[in-house]
Scaffold this motif. Structure first.
Motif, PDB file in Angstrom:
ATOM      1  N   PHE A  64       0.812  -1.104   0.201  1.00 48.11           N
ATOM      2  CA  PHE A  64       0.101   0.051  -0.099  1.00 48.11           C
ATOM      3  C   PHE A  64       0.851   1.502   0.067  1.00 48.11           C
ATOM      4  N   PHE A  65       1.907   1.151   1.026  1.00 43.42           N
ATOM      5  CA  PHE A  65       2.790   2.450   0.727  1.00 43.42           C
ATOM      6  C   PHE A  65       3.369   2.473  -0.440  1.00 43.42           C
ATOM      7  N   THR A  66       3.972   1.468  -1.359  1.00 47.24           N
ATOM      8  CA  THR A  66       4.654   1.512  -2.413  1.00 47.24           C
ATOM      9  C   THR A  66       3.480   2.153  -3.658  1.00 47.24           C
ATOM     10  N   GLN A  67       2.287   1.689  -3.424  1.00 45.39           N
ATOM     11  CA  GLN A  67       1.181   2.256  -4.436  1.00 45.39           C
ATOM     12  C   GLN A  67       1.113   3.544  -4.281  1.00 45.39           C
ATOM     13  N   ILE A 100      -3.524  23.234  -5.711  1.00 50.07           N
ATOM     14  CA  ILE A 100      -2.733  23.350  -4.542  1.00 50.07           C
ATOM     15  C   ILE A 100      -3.119  22.151  -3.602  1.00 50.07           C
ATOM     16  N   THR A 101      -4.165  21.630  -3.568  1.00 50.88           N
ATOM     17  CA  THR A 101      -4.645  20.476  -2.711  1.00 50.88           C
ATOM     18  C   THR A 101      -3.617  19.243  -3.020  1.00 50.88           C
ATOM     19  N   TYR A 102      -2.959  19.131  -4.128  1.00 48.85           N
ATOM     20  CA  TYR A 102      -2.108  18.011  -4.240  1.00 48.85           C
ATOM     21  C   TYR A 102      -0.931  18.159  -3.300  1.00 48.85           C
ATOM     22  N   TRP A 103      -0.784  19.367  -2.655  1.00 52.05           N
ATOM     23  CA  TRP A 103       0.366  19.450  -1.829  1.00 52.05           C
ATOM     24  C   TRP A 103      -0.170  18.970  -0.335  1.00 52.05           C
ATOM     25  N   PHE A 104      -1.357  18.745  -0.291  1.00 49.26           N
ATOM     26  CA  PHE A 104      -1.779  18.550   1.033  1.00 49.26           C
ATOM     27  C   PHE A 104      -0.884  17.489   2.124  1.00 49.26           C
ATOM     28  N   PRO A 105      -1.018  16.150   1.161  1.00 50.47           N
ATOM     29  CA  PRO A 105      -0.092  15.074   2.014  1.00 50.47           C
ATOM     30  C   PRO A 105       1.304  15.570   2.303  1.00 50.47           C
ATOM     31  N   THR A 106       1.989  16.189   1.477  1.00 44.81           N
ATOM     32  CA  THR A 106       3.262  16.548   1.820  1.00 44.81           C
ATOM     33  C   THR A 106       3.232  17.473   3.194  1.00 44.81           C
ATOM     34  N   VAL A 107       2.342  18.375   3.069  1.00 42.58           N
ATOM     35  CA  VAL A 107       2.437  19.443   4.125  1.00 42.58           C
ATOM     36  C   VAL A 107       1.895  18.949   5.416  1.00 42.58           C
ATOM     37  N   GLN A 153      -0.997   6.545   3.745  1.00 38.35           N
ATOM     38  CA  GLN A 153      -1.264   7.129   2.493  1.00 38.35           C
ATOM     39  C   GLN A 153      -0.832   8.757   2.490  1.00 38.35           C
ATOM     40  N   PHE A 154      -0.919   9.546   3.642  1.00 40.17           N
ATOM     41  CA  PHE A 154      -0.285  10.587   3.551  1.00 40.17           C
ATOM     42  C   PHE A 154       1.121  10.724   3.483  1.00 40.17           C
ATOM     43  N   LEU A 155       1.878   9.806   4.196  1.00 35.51           N
ATOM     44  CA  LEU A 155       3.279   9.939   4.213  1.00 35.51           C
ATOM     45  C   LEU A 155       3.798   9.289   2.943  1.00 35.51           C
ATOM     46  N   GLY A 156       3.146   8.173   2.386  1.00 39.05           N
ATOM     47  CA  GLY A 156       3.878   7.787   0.952  1.00 39.05           C
ATOM     48  C   GLY A 156       3.551   8.680  -0.023  1.00 39.05           C
ATOM     49  N   TYR A 157       2.435   9.106  -0.202  1.00 41.43           N
ATOM     50  CA  TYR A 157       2.003  10.054  -1.386  1.00 41.43           C
ATOM     51  C   TYR A 157       2.908  11.353  -1.107  1.00 41.43           C
ATOM     52  N   GLY A 158       2.678  11.961   0.081  1.00 40.23           N
ATOM     53  CA  GLY A 158       3.437  13.184   0.220  1.00 40.23           C
ATOM     54  C   GLY A 158       4.901  12.928  -0.165  1.00 40.23           C
ATOM     55  N   LYS A 160       3.863   5.835  -5.359  1.00 44.08           N
ATOM     56  CA  LYS A 160       3.818   5.857  -7.013  1.00 44.08           C
ATOM     57  C   LYS A 160       2.850   7.098  -7.483  1.00 44.08           C
ATOM     58  N   PHE A 161       1.513   7.038  -6.626  1.00 45.73           N
ATOM     59  CA  PHE A 161       0.600   7.850  -6.989  1.00 45.73           C
ATOM     60  C   PHE A 161       1.174   9.330  -6.674  1.00 45.73           C
ATOM     61  N   GLY A 162       1.839   9.583  -5.721  1.00 49.86           N
ATOM     62  CA  GLY A 162       2.430  10.953  -5.509  1.00 49.86           C
ATOM     63  C   GLY A 162       3.593  11.448  -6.639  1.00 49.86           C
TER      64      GLY A 162
END
Length: 338
Positions: free
Chosen positions: A216-219, A240-247, A301-306, A222-224
């Motif tokens: 799941f983390f790998t998936q 701007i919302t695409y930055w939300f997981p990173t922030v 999800q947030f950590l992997g995507y971000g 990759k989405f990020g």
């Protein structure tokens, strides 16, 4: 308008999933003709025997090709399909009995050349599957449905539950060779070609997602990584919302550091959010363990995507290399031949 459906399903080393999916077709209430096109994408474990066991009950075409990824396999299936409208499903989906009837009715009432539907968890799913489904679909996370009912022409379908007319497929050329990310890329090219998309909110599928926490983390990672590539390919598509997981992830790390310095305010904000996730998931799934696991799934999800989004953004904007050179694992070589 008379619509003949062709159901396109790529499969790679998952004959057991095809078994469950085809069984759900036998329960469909839809009475009109449709065909199912199974595309074996260079699998080591063939689904041919499973598919043939349904050939006397369903109209099925079984195609085999070298491995070139799900996008190219879907294109291959659509090139060989006989229908005027293609419904694309992942092999790990199960259909509710009214799925095809719901899609047909919606297209008759309000036709569009591309649609997408949501996914949900079946009661038989495991605790982990239900938690991951919550993270991928909840309004509290970066998952869920892309777009709103009030802005149907800007809804971005996902290829686990997606429909596209033959005309739109021929005009756009279908999916590209990036993966993941091939579905939003195609959606934006569909818009550029002048076609509309819409959400069929009541045409959900049960999406099993047979993955563990590591996968799941790998998936999601990759989405990020894919999103900045799509933003580069399609100027003006970034949000701007695409930055939300990173922030969110960087803020969580900062909150922990501040807690060490005896400043707990920010960690309490995060704790309040996690409690909300737990409660909403518990109410939805009626299972406290699923609620707890959902908190863990959202963190992954947030950590992997971000992390993937931040790394890709830096590389895409500061390197002179192409995305294919920077991220070769995100691209397949197209090999499909008509």
């Amino acid at each position: 308008m008379d619509i003949v459906f062709s159901i396109i399903v790529p499969v790679y080393n998952r004959p057991d999933e095809i078994q469950e999916l085809l069984e759900s077709f036998l329960l469909q209430t839809y009475q009109q003709f449709y065909e199912i096109v199974i595309v074996e994408d260079g699998s080591t474990y063939s689904a041919e025997a499973v598919v043939l066991s349904f050939s006397d009950r369903l109209t099925i075409s079984y195609l085999k090709k070298e491995n070139s990824g799900p996008g190219d396999s879907r294109n291959y299936g659509m090139k060989h399909a006989k229908g005027s409208y293609f419904i694309i499903l992942d092999s790990d989906c199960i259909l509710p009995p009214n799925y095809l009837a719901t899609v047909a009715l919606s297209l008759q009432e309000d036709y569009v050349d591309c649609f997408g539907g949501p996914d949900t968890a079946h009661p038989s799913f495991t605790v982990v599957q239900k938690a991951i489904n919550f993270a991928m679909t909840s309004f509290l996370t970066t998952g869920g449905i892309r777009g709103k009912k009030s802005s149907v022409t800007k809804f971005q379908p996902r290829s686990f539950n997606m429909g596209i007319s033959k005309n739109a497929f021929l005009k756009t050329g279908g999916f590209g060779n990036i993966h993941p990310g091939e579905d939003p890329d195609l959606t934006m090219r569909i818009w550029q070609a002048g076609y509309a998309t819409k959400l069929l909110s009541n045409a959900a599928v049960y999406h099993k997602r047979r993955i563990n926490w590591s996968k799941f983390f790998t998936q999601v990672n990759k989405f990020g990584m894919v999103r900045p590539i799509l933003n580069k390919w399609h100027p003006g598509s970034g949000k701007i919302t695409y930055w939300f997981p990173t922030v969110f992830s960087l803020g969580f790390i900062l909150a922990i550091v501040l807690l060490v310095w005896d400043k707990p305010f920010f960690i309490w904000i995060y704790c309040s959010y996690f409690i909300l996730v737990l409660l909403v998931s518990f109410i939805k799934n009626k299972n406290f363990k699923v609620g707890l696991y959902s908190v863990f799934a959202v963190c992954i999800q947030f950590l992997g995507y971000g992390y993937g989004f931040l790394k890709s953004t830096i590389k895409i904007n500061w390197s002179k290399k192409s995305p294919q050179e920077l991220f070769p694992k995100l691209f397949f070589k197209p090999q499909s031949i008509v």
